[in-house]
Enzyme design. Structure first.
Site, mmCIF file in Angstrom:
data_model
loop_
_atom_site.group_PDB
_atom_site.id
_atom_site.type_symbol
_atom_site.label_atom_id
_atom_site.label_comp_id
_atom_site.label_asym_id
_atom_site.label_seq_id
_atom_site.Cartn_x
_atom_site.Cartn_y
_atom_site.Cartn_z
ATOM 1 N N SER A 9 -1.744 -3.663 -5.359
ATOM 2 C CA SER A 9 -1.849 -4.623 -6.237
ATOM 3 C C SER A 9 -1.718 -4.549 -7.691
ATOM 4 C CB SER A 9 -3.410 -5.352 -6.281
ATOM 5 O OG SER A 9 -3.534 -5.888 -5.112
ATOM 6 N N SER A 39 7.011 8.093 0.745
ATOM 7 C CA SER A 39 5.813 8.631 -0.018
ATOM 8 C C SER A 39 5.526 9.938 0.359
ATOM 9 C CB SER A 39 4.651 7.813 0.485
ATOM 10 O OG SER A 39 4.624 6.275 0.167
ATOM 11 N N ARG A 79 -20.952 -25.077 15.374
ATOM 12 C CA ARG A 79 -21.959 -24.182 14.904
ATOM 13 C C ARG A 79 -23.527 -24.937 14.333
ATOM 14 N NH1 ARG A 79 -25.262 -20.291 17.235
ATOM 15 N NH2 ARG A 79 -25.793 -18.639 15.563
ATOM 16 N N PRO A 123 2.384 13.570 -0.690
ATOM 17 C CA PRO A 123 1.050 13.615 -1.079
ATOM 18 C C PRO A 123 0.741 13.238 -2.506
ATOM 19 C CG PRO A 123 1.787 15.616 0.272
ATOM 20 C CD PRO A 123 3.017 14.537 0.004
ATOM 21 N N ILE A 135 -18.641 -17.112 7.919
ATOM 22 C CA ILE A 135 -19.062 -18.257 8.662
ATOM 23 C C ILE A 135 -19.459 -18.062 10.016
ATOM 24 C CG2 ILE A 135 -17.996 -20.451 9.523
ATOM 25 C CD1 ILE A 135 -16.569 -20.542 6.944
ATOM 26 N N TRP A 170 1.810 9.421 4.961
ATOM 27 C CA TRP A 170 1.870 8.097 5.023
ATOM 28 C C TRP A 170 3.112 7.516 5.744
ATOM 29 C CZ3 TRP A 170 -3.160 7.770 4.650
ATOM 30 C CH2 TRP A 170 -3.892 8.372 3.505
ATOM 31 N N PHE A 179 10.627 5.462 8.019
ATOM 32 C CA PHE A 179 11.018 5.526 6.536
ATOM 33 C C PHE A 179 10.340 6.337 5.553
ATOM 34 C CE2 PHE A 179 10.970 3.310 2.200
ATOM 35 C CZ PHE A 179 12.287 3.649 2.009
ATOM 36 N N GLU A 185 2.772 -0.601 0.592
ATOM 37 C CA GLU A 185 4.138 -1.267 0.243
ATOM 38 C C GLU A 185 3.894 -1.622 -1.393
ATOM 39 O OE1 GLU A 185 7.108 -1.852 1.928
ATOM 40 O OE2 GLU A 185 5.943 -0.846 3.336
ATOM 41 N N GLY A 241 -20.771 -15.345 11.221
ATOM 42 C CA GLY A 241 -22.059 -14.596 11.328
ATOM 43 C C GLY A 241 -21.666 -13.236 12.190
#
Lengths: 393, 112
Positions: free
Chosen positions: A370, A132, A272, A134, A341, A163, A129, A367, A343
């Site tokens: 935000s 996009s 853990r 530059p 969590i 892209w 597709f 896509e 580590g």
């Protein structure tokens, strides 16, 4: 209160796909490179046959072109399941259910469908597709510099695209090009990648290696007018429609990997021990898990709400934008907490968390980032884009 | 970023690859100025490029190698194969079983 309980049929489909992921995908994936995006061809063919027997090959295709014709809610529920493995974000089930196709071709001419759509659905052709450039991708009306100039029965395309996923291995692509001076004078064309003047310049290496992005050059590529998709000047609406529709499965994929990351974090916290206590007994960890749960539930509700409105035929631009914004950011937070969590193990390639962490960072940009999703919602709230030429049109 | 690996060619011997990076990346083998294999050291490779090249040293006599450290080893590997395909029309002899590679970059022989 809207009831989002799945129907019996949806529950059956979800269970089937969940079982497929656990019994077919996960065992194969365990032997692949941690960044792999493809199965061995023999395994892929075998699983494509399984997907066909399940009635879910080309699961996103409408019934008119031979797909199962699932409603958007069901598609969203399946997309959540299909992504629940290491490669699931960008290669859900390694494409054995069919890759997200160029659904716009379902509205193309009979000739375009015969030459491009059906071979693609059969897995004989692959496509890209080409939106996009530059100069940008978030504002296609403003950013597209690639031109298409009419020359007899052909159009001549010249420009650069950036892209563009998988263009190096595609047989053809849907390319958006400028056919006039106005902001929205954009037209879509089907371009064969073996056309003289078409070159994939390079792969653009990013945080993900599955379906990598490429940079393309179109240097006087001749395209027959019969390969024009839709009306002259109709490309902007076509691209916008594709982007809006795509945001629901895009959000669902984010949720899918976040669900698995959260499950891993819960299990690890239970076993853990540090300082004589299990992680699950420590309030700091409990709060992280609670925040994960909130992110997951919020994401799920927004996806299903947007999908439900899509099934009702309503305008979902704002709903899809909110779902994409919230789900991509929430999933990033969930995986980040899951890594914390775990580590050091969390950032190792022994677990899929580090891959999801990298790939989810892209989801906040791909896509439409935000900020663009917020812009879409703001337009919905305030009316129009505020652009002078948009007010005129 | 160059489309080709820019590191110098070195003999593919156990001694020469002993100081290769223990990191993920891509490599290229050539014999008589012809590329015979493009490979990668992935996330599961023991000792990364060093381990992969050590394993190949005995199997490819009279061969040179060059390597590049990268975390994007899969997409870089695909790119190197695509560049080779564009320049020669073929995949390297050791990669003929690879599927789904398309030409990348200028077609025909150009540069090193």
């Amino acid at each position: 209160m809207i009831d989002f309980s799945p129907t019996d049929e949806q529950r059956l489909l979800v269970d089937n796909v969940r079982r497929f992921v656990r019994t077919e995908i996960l065992p194969l994936e365990a032997d692949l490179d941690p960044d792999a995006g493809e199965l061995d061809p023999t395994d892929h063919q075998r699983l494509v046959a399984v997907a066909e027997r399940m009635g879910l090959r080309n699961w996103e295709a409408p019934a008119e072109v031979g797909g199962p014709g699932l409603d958007v809610v069901t598609q969203a529920l399946l997309a959540i399941e299909m992504s629940q493995h290491r490669a699931g974000l960008y290669a859900p089930c390694y494409g054995v259910f069919g890759s997200p196709g160029l659904v716009q071709l379902a509205e193309g001419t009979e000739q375009q469908q015969q030459r491009y759509l059906y071979p693609t659905l059969r897995g004989e052709l692959t496509a890209f597709f080409g939106l996009s450039e530059p100069s940008g991708g978030s504002d296609p009306a403003g950013a597209i510099r690639t031109t298409a100039t009419r020359d007899g029965d052909d159009w001549v395309l010249t420009g650069t695209k950036l892209w563009i996923s998988d263009a190096d291995r595609a047989d053809y692509g849907l390319v958006l090009a400028r056919t006039g001076a106005g902001r929205r004078d954009i037209t879509a064309f089907l371009v064969d990648t073996d056309s003289p003047g078409f070159t994939v310049r390079r792969i653009v290496h990013t945080l993900r290696t599955t379906h990598p992005a490429t940079e393309l050059e179109l240097d006087g590529v001749r395209v027959p007018d019969r390969n024009r998709v839709g009306e002259v000047g109709g490309g902007f609406a076509l691209a916008a429609d594709r982007l809006v529709r795509g945001r629901i499965p895009y959000s669902a994929g984010c949720l899918g990997v976040a669900i698995v990351a959260h499950e891993m974090a819960v299990e690890y916290a239970k076993i853990r021990e540090t300082f004589g206590k299990r992680l699950s007994e420590q309030q700091g960890i409990q709060w992280m898990l609670v925040d994960n749960e909130i992110d997951l539930r919020t994401s799920r509700l927004l996806i299903l709400a947007a999908a439900r409105r899509a099934d009702l035929g309503e305008d979902i631009r704002a709903d899809a934008a909110i779902a994409k914004l919230v789900c991509s950011e929430a999933a990033g937070r969930v995986v980040d907490r899951a890594i914390q969590i775990h580590g050091g193990l969390g950032v190792s390639k022994d677990l899929p968390l580090e891959r999801w962490y990298r790939e989810l960072r892209i989801r906040r940009i791909g896509e439409g980032p935000s900020e663009v999703q917020r812009l879409i919602v703001a337009r919905h709230l305030l009316g129009g884009s505020g652009r002078r030429d948009d007010r005129r049109s | 970023m160059s489309l080709s690996i820019r590191a110098p060619w070195r003999p593919l011997t156990a001694a020469a690859v002993a100081d290769a990076p223990a990191a993920t990346g891509v490599y290229e083998l050539r014999r008589d100025a012809t590329t015979v294999l493009v490979g990668y050291a992935g996330g599961s490779s023991r000792f990364g490029l060093r381990g992969e090249l050590t394993g190949l040293a005995g199997a490819y006599p009279d061969t040179e190698y060059r390597a590049e450290v990268t975390t994007a080893y899969l997409s870089r590997w695909r790119e190197l194969l695509g560049v080779h395909l564009a320049r020669t029309g073929l995949l390297p002899a050791g990669n003929t079983d690879v599927r789904g590679i398309g030409p990348i970059g200028p077609k025909g022989p150009v540069g090193p």
